[in-house]
Design an enzyme around this catalytic site. Structure first.
Site, PDB file in Angstrom:
ATOM      1  N   VAL A 122      34.143  48.562  39.465  1.00 33.81           N
ATOM      2  CA  VAL A 122      34.491  48.132  38.112  1.00 33.81           C
ATOM      3  C   VAL A 122      35.484  49.142  37.547  1.00 33.81           C
ATOM      4  CG1 VAL A 122      33.633  47.575  35.806  1.00 33.81           C
ATOM      5  CG2 VAL A 122      32.186  47.123  37.816  1.00 33.81           C
ATOM      6  N   GLU A 123      36.606  48.637  37.091  1.00 30.74           N
ATOM      7  CA  GLU A 123      37.622  49.453  36.432  1.00 30.74           C
ATOM      8  C   GLU A 123      37.608  49.082  34.960  1.00 30.74           C
ATOM      9  OE1 GLU A 123      42.524  49.996  36.514  1.00 30.74           O
ATOM     10  OE2 GLU A 123      41.533  48.685  37.972  1.00 30.74           O
ATOM     11  N   VAL A 124      37.507  50.077  34.097  1.00 30.17           N
ATOM     12  CA  VAL A 124      37.633  49.842  32.660  1.00 30.17           C
ATOM     13  C   VAL A 124      38.899  50.577  32.228  1.00 30.17           C
ATOM     14  CG1 VAL A 124      36.662  50.280  30.372  1.00 30.17           C
ATOM     15  CG2 VAL A 124      35.181  49.498  32.221  1.00 30.17           C
TER      16      VAL A 124
END
Length: 128
Positions: free
Chosen positions: A120-122
């Protein structure tokens, strides 16, 4: 034909309740039940539909497996705030903040994994 935006995508997961707990607690997503007890994670104008591994809804991806996703979510929170929040939730940041290029240009990102190992990239454009 021209595409406007993403409406939803599907994650195949080991345990739907664990996934719902993680995404609601860590990323503030709303758990939604629809269509015969199926679950989704709603945020903004999008959602993530959840399929339980071995019990996927048809039609499905050719080889759906937990932990094979890699996606980016955009926030308007500073990445300092994001990393502090992740730490308070016991989530290890595996990379970042780092500069990246998103669909709308330069942004800064942090990366971590969900309970199934999905990456997951935020990211935030507002910190640029």
């Amino acid at each position: 034909m021209r595409m406007e935006r993403i409406d939803h995508f599907v994650l195949t997961v080991q345990d739907i309740e664990v996934t719902c707990g993680f995404y609601s607690r860590v990323l503030g997503m709303e758990v939604e039940e629809f269509g015969g007890g199926r679950k989704a994670l709603r945020f903004g104008e999008q959602k993530i539909n959840l399929h339980e591994a071995g019990n996927e809804f048809e039609p499905k991806a050719r080889k759906p497996v937990p932990g094979s996703a890699d996606f980016c979510l955009i926030t308007d929170v500073s990445l300092e705030g994001v990393t502090e929040h992740l730490a308070s939730c016991g989530v290890e940041v595996i990379e970042g903040p780092v500069e990246r290029t998103g669909a709308m240009g330069p942004m800064e990102s942090v990366y971590f994994r969900d309970p199934d190992g999905n990456l997951v990239e935020v990211a935030s454009y507002s910190t640029r």
